[in-house]
Design a protein around this motif. Structure first.
Motif, PDB file in Angstrom:
ATOM      1  N   ILE A 155      40.150  15.286  20.998  1.00  0.00           N
ATOM      2  CA  ILE A 155      38.909  14.499  20.993  1.00  0.00           C
ATOM      3  C   ILE A 155      38.619  13.978  22.397  1.00  0.00           C
ATOM      4  O   ILE A 155      37.465  13.961  22.845  1.00  0.00           O
ATOM      5  N   ARG A 156      39.652  13.559  23.105  1.00  0.00           N
ATOM      6  CA  ARG A 156      39.454  13.068  24.474  1.00  0.00           C
ATOM      7  C   ARG A 156      38.897  14.159  25.373  1.00  0.00           C
ATOM      8  O   ARG A 156      37.994  13.921  26.188  1.00  0.00           O
ATOM      9  N   ILE A 157      39.416  15.378  25.238  1.00  0.00           N
ATOM     10  CA  ILE A 157      38.919  16.475  26.054  1.00  0.00           C
ATOM     11  C   ILE A 157      37.472  16.803  25.692  1.00  0.00           C
ATOM     12  O   ILE A 157      36.631  17.054  26.569  1.00  0.00           O
ATOM     13  N   LEU A 158      37.159  16.779  24.404  1.00  0.00           N
ATOM     14  CA  LEU A 158      35.798  17.106  23.969  1.00  0.00           C
ATOM     15  C   LEU A 158      34.791  16.060  24.417  1.00  0.00           C
ATOM     16  O   LEU A 158      33.646  16.386  24.765  1.00  0.00           O
ATOM     17  N   ALA A 213      40.182  22.903  28.003  1.00  0.00           N
ATOM     18  CA  ALA A 213      39.420  22.390  29.143  1.00  0.00           C
ATOM     19  C   ALA A 213      38.819  23.521  29.969  1.00  0.00           C
ATOM     20  O   ALA A 213      37.752  23.355  30.570  1.00  0.00           O
ATOM     21  N   SER A 214      39.488  24.676  30.003  1.00  0.00           N
ATOM     22  CA  SER A 214      38.966  25.816  30.764  1.00  0.00           C
ATOM     23  C   SER A 214      37.726  26.405  30.115  1.00  0.00           C
ATOM     24  O   SER A 214      36.864  26.970  30.793  1.00  0.00           O
ATOM     25  N   THR A 215      37.621  26.267  28.784  1.00  0.00           N
ATOM     26  CA  THR A 215      36.511  26.871  28.057  1.00  0.00           C
ATOM     27  C   THR A 215      35.280  25.976  28.025  1.00  0.00           C
ATOM     28  O   THR A 215      34.147  26.467  28.082  1.00  0.00           O
ATOM     29  N   LEU A 216      35.487  24.670  27.935  1.00  0.00           N
ATOM     30  CA  LEU A 216      34.359  23.745  27.801  1.00  0.00           C
ATOM     31  C   LEU A 216      33.595  23.624  29.115  1.00  0.00           C
ATOM     32  O   LEU A 216      34.188  23.488  30.190  1.00  0.00           O
ATOM     33  N   HIS A 217      32.301  23.657  29.006  1.00  0.00           N
ATOM     34  CA  HIS A 217      31.450  23.509  30.191  1.00  0.00           C
ATOM     35  C   HIS A 217      31.555  22.071  30.711  1.00  0.00           C
ATOM     36  O   HIS A 217      31.462  21.101  29.958  1.00  0.00           O
ATOM     37  N   GLY A 218      31.749  21.946  32.025  1.00  0.00           N
ATOM     38  CA  GLY A 218      31.824  20.634  32.647  1.00  0.00           C
ATOM     39  C   GLY A 218      33.200  19.999  32.616  1.00  0.00           C
ATOM     40  O   GLY A 218      33.359  18.848  33.047  1.00  0.00           O
ATOM     41  N   ARG A 219      34.202  20.703  32.091  1.00  0.00           N
ATOM     42  CA  ARG A 219      35.563  20.170  32.053  1.00  0.00           C
ATOM     43  C   ARG A 219      36.410  20.856  33.111  1.00  0.00           C
ATOM     44  O   ARG A 219      36.302  22.062  33.324  1.00  0.00           O
ATOM     45  N   ASN A 220      37.244  20.082  33.767  1.00  0.00           N
ATOM     46  CA  ASN A 220      38.140  20.592  34.791  1.00  0.00           C
ATOM     47  C   ASN A 220      39.521  20.775  34.175  1.00  0.00           C
ATOM     48  O   ASN A 220      40.105  19.809  33.673  1.00  0.00           O
ATOM     49  N   PRO A 221      40.079  21.991  34.187  1.00  0.00           N
ATOM     50  CA  PRO A 221      41.396  22.201  33.573  1.00  0.00           C
ATOM     51  C   PRO A 221      42.487  21.303  34.155  1.00  0.00           C
ATOM     52  O   PRO A 221      43.384  20.873  33.431  1.00  0.00           O
ATOM     53  N   LEU A 222      42.375  21.005  35.454  1.00  0.00           N
ATOM     54  CA  LEU A 222      43.401  20.176  36.083  1.00  0.00           C
ATOM     55  C   LEU A 222      43.242  18.712  35.710  1.00  0.00           C
ATOM     56  O   LEU A 222      44.226  18.006  35.460  1.00  0.00           O
ATOM     57  N   LEU A 223      42.002  18.239  35.646  1.00  0.00           N
ATOM     58  CA  LEU A 223      41.756  16.831  35.347  1.00  0.00           C
ATOM     59  C   LEU A 223      41.729  16.548  33.845  1.00  0.00           C
ATOM     60  O   LEU A 223      42.195  15.492  33.397  1.00  0.00           O
ATOM     61  N   ASP A 224      41.169  17.470  33.075  1.00  0.00           N
ATOM     62  CA  ASP A 224      40.974  17.235  31.637  1.00  0.00           C
ATOM     63  C   ASP A 224      41.954  17.993  30.751  1.00  0.00           C
ATOM     64  O   ASP A 224      42.109  17.654  29.584  1.00  0.00           O
ATOM     65  N   GLY A 225      42.588  19.031  31.297  1.00  0.00           N
ATOM     66  CA  GLY A 225      43.439  19.872  30.466  1.00  0.00           C
ATOM     67  C   GLY A 225      44.791  19.279  30.159  1.00  0.00           C
ATOM     68  O   GLY A 225      45.442  19.660  29.187  1.00  0.00           O
ATOM     69  N   PHE A 226      45.228  18.350  30.970  1.00  0.00           N
ATOM     70  CA  PHE A 226      46.535  17.734  30.764  1.00  0.00           C
ATOM     71  C   PHE A 226      46.361  16.334  30.172  1.00  0.00           C
ATOM     72  O   PHE A 226      45.323  15.720  30.305  1.00  0.00           O
ATOM     73  N   GLY A 227      47.386  15.861  29.528  1.00  0.00           N
ATOM     74  CA  GLY A 227      47.325  14.545  28.894  1.00  0.00           C
ATOM     75  C   GLY A 227      47.785  14.563  27.452  1.00  0.00           C
ATOM     76  O   GLY A 227      48.159  13.533  26.893  1.00  0.00           O
ATOM     77  N   LEU A 228      47.758  15.750  26.828  1.00  0.00           N
ATOM     78  CA  LEU A 228      48.209  15.849  25.446  1.00  0.00           C
ATOM     79  C   LEU A 228      49.676  15.445  25.302  1.00  0.00           C
ATOM     80  O   LEU A 228      50.069  14.801  24.327  1.00  0.00           O
ATOM     81  N   ILE A 229      50.472  15.804  26.281  1.00  0.00           N
ATOM     82  CA  ILE A 229      51.904  15.491  26.206  1.00  0.00           C
ATOM     83  C   ILE A 229      52.127  13.997  26.343  1.00  0.00           C
ATOM     84  O   ILE A 229      53.051  13.434  25.732  1.00  0.00           O
ATOM     85  N   ALA A 230      51.288  13.323  27.130  1.00  0.00           N
ATOM     86  CA  ALA A 230      51.408  11.866  27.251  1.00  0.00           C
ATOM     87  C   ALA A 230      51.136  11.194  25.912  1.00  0.00           C
ATOM     88  O   ALA A 230      51.846  10.267  25.504  1.00  0.00           O
ATOM     89  N   PHE A 231      50.113  11.668  25.208  1.00  0.00           N
ATOM     90  CA  PHE A 231      49.837  11.136  23.860  1.00  0.00           C
ATOM     91  C   PHE A 231      50.984  11.446  22.907  1.00  0.00           C
ATOM     92  O   PHE A 231      51.358  10.619  22.074  1.00  0.00           O
ATOM     93  N   ALA A 232      51.547  12.653  23.058  1.00  0.00           N
ATOM     94  CA  ALA A 232      52.647  13.048  22.179  1.00  0.00           C
ATOM     95  C   ALA A 232      53.905  12.237  22.442  1.00  0.00           C
ATOM     96  O   ALA A 232      54.797  12.192  21.593  1.00  0.00           O
ATOM     97  N   SER A 233      53.996  11.590  23.587  1.00  0.00           N
ATOM     98  CA  SER A 233      55.159  10.764  23.889  1.00  0.00           C
ATOM     99  C   SER A 233      55.021   9.345  23.349  1.00  0.00           C
ATOM    100  O   SER A 233      56.000   8.770  22.866  1.00  0.00           O
ATOM    101  N   VAL A 234      53.827   8.781  23.418  1.00  0.00           N
ATOM    102  CA  VAL A 234      53.653   7.377  23.034  1.00  0.00           C
ATOM    103  C   VAL A 234      53.354   7.217  21.546  1.00  0.00           C
ATOM    104  O   VAL A 234      53.740   6.222  20.932  1.00  0.00           O
TER     105      VAL A 234
END
Length: 253
Positions: A155-158, A213-234
């Protein structure tokens, strides 16, 4: 054939390079600091064989990620976005997080150890059935938590929500719960968050996030593609602490 063998040898060299610092540190403390010889039950040949198997296993695992899991995760993310099926994507994300975490060997190890330790402390019954039940419960709670974490990450990426605000808020909630939960469960909760960032969960979530993030228009794979693992940790920390407040309320610390 020759090219494949060359790639495998290159991966073996990389694995040996990555594991060498760990081996050197353990050997230094074993023979120089502690000055403890190898146990009689652990011959040097067995130790060397085990080390070689670890190097080979790590090599094959990394090669499998590059060959299969990473492309698969990215391809699935692309397909969901092309078909504009956000609900199905969220269901898939939850199932992916739940399934990969429930099968995580590290989670199995920590849930088993946690159940035995809590039974010895008198917080749960010491019967085999009670220990197995707590082990299954802990694994299920952590797996569900990671499933919800993946849903939140997707949802955050979208939507483009800022990652740092969500992470700060979730960890603040985790710390607040930690002050109220039984102290015996706090360490287990935080370790439950750590074990999800292991061999199975990390590559799948990373591939899904980057592919999305690579597929969605306007999303940067480096900026928006990562972060899922951080959520999976907390998220497992929050879920396990919440479970501790409900299931062990009134338990003397």
């Amino acid at each position: 054939m020759v090219r494949g063998l060359r790639v495998l040898l290159s991966d073996l060299r990389d694995s040996l390079r990555d594991l060498l610092p760990v081996v050197l540190v353990v050997a230094f403390f074993q023979f120089v600091v502690v000055r403890q010889p190898l146990p009689d039950t652990l011959p040097a040949t067995d130790l060397l064989t085990g080390l070689l198997l670890v190097i080979l296993g790590l090599t094959l695992f990394i090669r499998g990620l590059k060959t299969g899991l990473f492309p698969l995760g990215e391809t699935l993310a692309h397909a969901f976005v092309r078909h504009k099926s956000a609900p199905v994507l969220l269901i898939f994300g939850f199932a992916l997080g739940f399934g990969s975490t429930f099968a995580e060997p590290a989670l199995l190890a920590i849930s088993t150890k946690a159940a035995i330790t809590l039974s010895q402390a008198g917080l749960i019954e010491s019967s085999e059935g009670a220990i197995s039940q707590f082990q299954l419960t802990l694994r299920s709670i952590v797996a569900v938590a990671v499933g919800f974490a993946v849903v939140l990450g997707v949802i955050r990426i979208l939507t483009g929500w800022p990652l740092h605000i969500l992470i700060i808020g979730l960890y603040a909630l985790a710390l607040l719960l930690a002050t109220q939960a039984p102290v015996e469960l706090v360490g287990i909760a935080f370790d439950s968050g750590g074990v999800t960032t292991s061999t199975i969960t990390v590559p799948l979530l990373a591939a899904l996030g980057v592919g999305l993030a690579s597929t969605l228009h306007g999303r940067n794979p480096l900026l928006d593609g990562f972060g899922l693992i951080a959520f999976a940790s907390v998220m497992p920390i929050i879920f396990v602490l919440s479970y501790a407040l409900l299931a062990f309320q009134g338990t003397p610390s």
